[in-house]
Design an enzyme around this catalytic site. Structure first.
Site, PDB file in Angstrom:
ATOM      1  N   GLU A   1     -17.477  19.963 -34.194  1.00 23.47           N
ATOM      2  CA  GLU A   1     -18.103  19.981 -35.522  1.00 23.47           C
ATOM      3  C   GLU A   1     -17.548  18.876 -36.405  1.00 23.47           C
ATOM      4  O   GLU A   1     -16.333  18.678 -36.487  1.00 23.47           O
ATOM      5  CB  GLU A   1     -17.892  21.319 -36.241  1.00 23.47           C
ATOM      6  CG  GLU A   1     -18.552  21.291 -37.619  1.00 23.47           C
ATOM      7  CD  GLU A   1     -18.166  22.420 -38.563  1.00 23.47           C
ATOM      8  OE1 GLU A   1     -18.684  22.436 -39.699  1.00 23.47           O
ATOM      9  OE2 GLU A   1     -17.338  23.268 -38.186  1.00 23.47           O
TER      10      GLU A   1
ATOM     11  N   ASP B   1      -1.206  20.931 -42.969  1.00 24.72           N
ATOM     12  CA  ASP B   1      -1.594  20.297 -44.227  1.00 24.72           C
ATOM     13  C   ASP B   1      -0.463  20.537 -45.227  1.00 24.72           C
ATOM     14  O   ASP B   1      -0.174  21.691 -45.559  1.00 24.72           O
ATOM     15  CB  ASP B   1      -2.907  20.913 -44.721  1.00 24.72           C
ATOM     16  CG  ASP B   1      -3.389  20.310 -46.044  1.00 24.72           C
ATOM     17  OD1 ASP B   1      -2.779  19.337 -46.520  1.00 24.72           O
ATOM     18  OD2 ASP B   1      -4.377  20.830 -46.606  1.00 24.72           O
TER      19      ASP B   1
ATOM     20  N   ASP C   1       0.840  19.643 -48.993  1.00 21.23           N
ATOM     21  CA  ASP C   1       0.290  19.152 -50.255  1.00 21.23           C
ATOM     22  C   ASP C   1       1.365  19.186 -51.339  1.00 21.23           C
ATOM     23  O   ASP C   1       2.038  20.200 -51.509  1.00 21.23           O
ATOM     24  CB  ASP C   1      -0.895  20.038 -50.667  1.00 21.23           C
ATOM     25  CG  ASP C   1      -1.736  19.421 -51.761  1.00 21.23           C
ATOM     26  OD1 ASP C   1      -1.154  19.008 -52.788  1.00 21.23           O
ATOM     27  OD2 ASP C   1      -2.964  19.352 -51.609  1.00 21.23           O
TER      28      ASP C   1
ATOM     29  N   CYS D   1       6.711  14.954 -61.724  1.00 24.39           N
ATOM     30  CA  CYS D   1       5.241  14.989 -61.725  1.00 24.39           C
ATOM     31  C   CYS D   1       4.786  16.437 -61.568  1.00 24.39           C
ATOM     32  O   CYS D   1       5.585  17.327 -61.277  1.00 24.39           O
ATOM     33  CB  CYS D   1       4.669  14.192 -60.555  1.00 24.39           C
ATOM     34  SG  CYS D   1       5.175  12.468 -60.482  1.00 24.39           S
TER      35      CYS D   1
ATOM     36  N   VAL E   1       0.196  14.963 -46.767  1.00 20.20           N
ATOM     37  CA  VAL E   1       0.133  14.469 -45.389  1.00 20.20           C
ATOM     38  C   VAL E   1      -0.471  15.546 -44.493  1.00 20.20           C
ATOM     39  O   VAL E   1      -0.385  16.740 -44.791  1.00 20.20           O
ATOM     40  CB  VAL E   1       1.527  14.078 -44.842  1.00 20.20           C
ATOM     41  CG1 VAL E   1       2.100  12.883 -45.590  1.00 20.20           C
ATOM     42  CG2 VAL E   1       2.504  15.248 -44.896  1.00 20.20           C
TER      43      VAL E   1
ATOM     44  N   HIS F   1     -11.131  26.086 -38.975  1.00 26.00           N
ATOM     45  CA  HIS F   1     -10.838  25.430 -40.262  1.00 26.00           C
ATOM     46  C   HIS F   1     -11.035  23.919 -40.157  1.00 26.00           C
ATOM     47  O   HIS F   1     -10.633  23.301 -39.186  1.00 26.00           O
ATOM     48  CB  HIS F   1      -9.395  25.740 -40.677  1.00 26.00           C
ATOM     49  CG  HIS F   1      -9.169  25.660 -42.149  1.00 26.00           C
ATOM     50  ND1 HIS F   1      -9.172  24.470 -42.836  1.00 26.00           N
ATOM     51  CD2 HIS F   1      -8.942  26.628 -43.078  1.00 26.00           C
ATOM     52  CE1 HIS F   1      -8.956  24.708 -44.111  1.00 26.00           C
ATOM     53  NE2 HIS F   1      -8.813  26.010 -44.281  1.00 26.00           N
TER      54      HIS F   1
ATOM     55  N   HIS G   1     -10.513   8.379 -49.716  1.00 26.88           N
ATOM     56  CA  HIS G   1     -10.365   9.394 -50.757  1.00 26.88           C
ATOM     57  C   HIS G   1     -11.248   9.009 -51.944  1.00 26.88           C
ATOM     58  O   HIS G   1     -11.072   7.942 -52.535  1.00 26.88           O
ATOM     59  CB  HIS G   1      -8.909   9.521 -51.209  1.00 26.88           C
ATOM     60  CG  HIS G   1      -8.667  10.784 -51.979  1.00 26.88           C
ATOM     61  ND1 HIS G   1      -9.147  10.969 -53.255  1.00 26.88           N
ATOM     62  CD2 HIS G   1      -8.036  11.928 -51.647  1.00 26.88           C
ATOM     63  CE1 HIS G   1      -8.812  12.182 -53.674  1.00 26.88           C
ATOM     64  NE2 HIS G   1      -8.141  12.786 -52.710  1.00 26.88           N
TER      65      HIS G   1
END
Length: 422
Positions: A44, A109, A111, A122, A165, A316, A325
Site C-alpha cells: 500500500e 517514529d 518525534d 524549544c 527521525v 500503520h 515536507h
C-alpha cells in the site's frame, strides 16, 4: 540555501519527481529482490495531494508504474503501508475481512514534541541544534539495541524533514512479525513511562538489565553538553527542584542545601552523582540501599521516546524516505550513522534549493546534451541528482539497498550449498 515557499510546491514537485527522486533504488528497496511473488504489487502507498486531499490504498504493478503515477499526480507527501493479502487498489472488491495486512518493515517514529517536558530551548514543532542532540541519542541507543540485543541487520534511519527521525528495519524475518512481537520489541526499548501527570517516569532497581547499562553509557557521552550546559537543568532553584523531585527523599534535602554553594549545573551534577555512586559501592554506606537516581535522571531527560502505535500496527502508514515536507520543504533523507554527530537538520536540502541547483547546472547540462544524444531517461536523472546537494543522501540510500541485495545473494548461496545444489 534558496528560501522555501510552500506556495511554490506545485511548480517544484514535478521537477523533483521527474529529475531528482531516486525511483530506481526505491523500487529495488521495496521489491526485496522479487523473492516473494507480487510483493511490490501488494504494497500500500498513500498520497497527500494539494489542499490536503488524502488518497489511501494505492498500489502498482511495478516500480515503473509507481514512477509514472508520481510524475502524474506529484504528491505533497508519500506514505508507505503494509504488504496486503490482496492488491490494495482492489480492496473494495474483496470479501469483507479477507483484506488483511500481511507484512511490513518494523518501523519506529521518534518525534521531538514528545520531549517537551524535558527541553527548555524549544517546544512543539520547533527544533534547534541544542535539542537535536536528543535525536542523535535516540538513534544511537535504539540502533545499538536493534543490532546487538535483537540481532537485526538492515536498518534504514531517515530524517523526517522537520522535527524527528524514522527507522525502517527491513530484515526478512522481522517484516513477518505479528503486532504482538512488534509491541514486545517496543516495550523492550521503552524506559520512560507515564503521562504528563507522572513526575518520575524512570524507575530502576537491581539487578540492572544490560540494556539499561548500555543505554546509560550512550547517554553519558552527551549528557554534560546537552543537559548541563545546553539546557542548564541545574542552573537555578526552580530548575533544580524539578530534578531533585526525581531523587529519593533521604538524599533530596542534603542536596538542596548544598546546591546553592556550587557554581553551576556541572558542579551540582558532580555532587549529585557522587552521592549516588557512593550508595552503589561494594559494601555501600551501610545506611541505605543502592540508589540509581543519577541514571534515572539521565534517562528521563535523554532516553528515546517511541510511539508504540506506529510500531506495533502492521497496517500503520509511515512517511516515505525522499518525501518532501510540505511545511519546511526539506527532503526526508537517510541518516549516515558514521557521521550522525555531525548531522545538521537545518543543512538538509529543501526542494527549492535542489531546483535552484539544477537551474544553476543547467547550462552545463545543455552542453552535455549536445555531446550525449540518445541518453536514456534514467541515466539523465542519475546525472541530474549528482549535480545537487541531494547526491550524498541518494548514494547512502543506494548503499543500503546494495547491502541488502548482497546479503540476499549470500543467503541464497548458503541455502543452495546446504541443499547440495552445485
Amino acid at each position: 540555501m534558496a528560501p522555501f515557499e510552500p506556495s511554490a510546491l506545485p511548480e517544484l514537485l514535478p521537477v523533483f519527481y521527474r529529475r531528482l527522486f531516486p525511483h530506481g533504488a526505491y523500487g529495488r528497496w521495496l521489491g526485496y529482490g522479487g523473492v516473494v511473488k507480487n510483493y511490490f504489487q501488494l504494497r500500500e502507498f498513500s498520497f497527500t495531494l494539494r489542499d490536503d486531499i488524502y488518497v489511501r490504498f494505492q498500489s502498482f504493478g511495478s516500480p515503473q508504474e509507481l514512477e509514472r503515477e508520481l510524475q502524474k499526480i506529484n504528491p505533497y507527501k508519500i506514505d508507505i503501508g503494509a504488504v496486503y493479502s490482496h492488491r490494495p487498489n482492489q480492496h473494495n472488491t474483496v470479501h469483507l475481512g479477507a483484506f488483511q495486512p500481511q507484512e511490513k518493515e518494523l518501523v519506529f517514529d521518534i518525534d521531538m514534541t514528545d520531549y517537551d517536558d524535558v527541553r527548555t530551548c524549544c517546544s512543539s514543532a520547533e527544533i534547534c541544534p541544542k535539542c537535536w542532540t536528543l535525536m542523535t541519542i535516540a538513534v544511537r541507543v535504539i540502533d545499538r539495541a536493534l543490532v546487538e540485543d535483537l540481532g537485526m541487520r538492515h536498518r534504514l534511519w531517515v530524517y523526517s524533514g522537520r522535527r524527528g527521525v524514522h527507522c525502517w528495519v527491513c530484515d526478512d524475518a522481522v517484516r513477518k512479525w505479528s503486532p504482538a512481537l512488534r509491541a514486545a520489541a517496543v516495550e523492550y526499548l521503552t524506559l520512560v513511562k507515564g503521562g504528563a501527570e507522572t513526575v518520575k517516569k524512570v524507575n530502576l532497581s537491581e539487578p540492572i538489565h544490560p540494556f539499561i547499562r548500555s543505554s546509560v553509557a550512550v547517554v553519558e557521552k552527551y549528557f554534560e553538553a546537552y543537559a548541563l550546559l545546553g539546557q542548564d537543568i541545574l542552573g537555578s532553584p526552580e530548575s533544580w527542584d524539578k530534578v531533585l523531585a526525581l531523587v529519593p527523599e533521604d538524599h533530596r534535602e542534603p542536596l538542596r542545601d548544598e546546591f546553592p554553594r556550587k557554581r553551576d549545573s556541572v558542579q551540582r551534577w558532580e555532587l549529585l552523582r557522587g552521592k549516588m555512586e557512593r550508595t552503589r559501592r561494594p559494601g555501600g554506606t551501610g545506611r541505605s540501599a543502592p540508589c540509581y537516581a543519577d541514571w534515572e535522571i539521565m534517562l528521563q531527560f535523554c532516553f528515546p521516546r517511541l510511539d508504540i502505535n506506529v510500531s506495533k500496527g502492521v497496517g500503520h502508514l509511515l512517511k516515505s524516505p525522499f518525501s518532501v515536507h510540505p511545511k519546511t520543504g526539506r527532503i526526508s533523507v537517510p541518516l549516515d550513522l558514521q557521521k550522525l554527530d555531525q548531522f545538521d537538520p537545518f543543512a538538509v536540502p529543501t526542494i527549492s534549493t535542489l531546483c535552484h541547483e539544477l537551474d544553476a547546472a543547467g547550462d552545463d547540462a545543455e552542453q552535455d546534451d549536445d555531446d550525449g544524444c540518445g541518453e536514456t531517461e534514467p541515466k539523465r536523472r542519475a546525472r541530474d541528482y549528482k549535480r545537487t546537494s541531494l547526491a550524498p543522501y541518494v548514494r547512502l540510500f543506494e548503499r543500503f539497498v546494495e547491502e541488502m541485495e548482497r546479503a540476499r545473494r549470500g543467503e541464497r548461496l548458503r541455502r543452495s550449498d546446504l541443499r547440495g545444489d552445485f
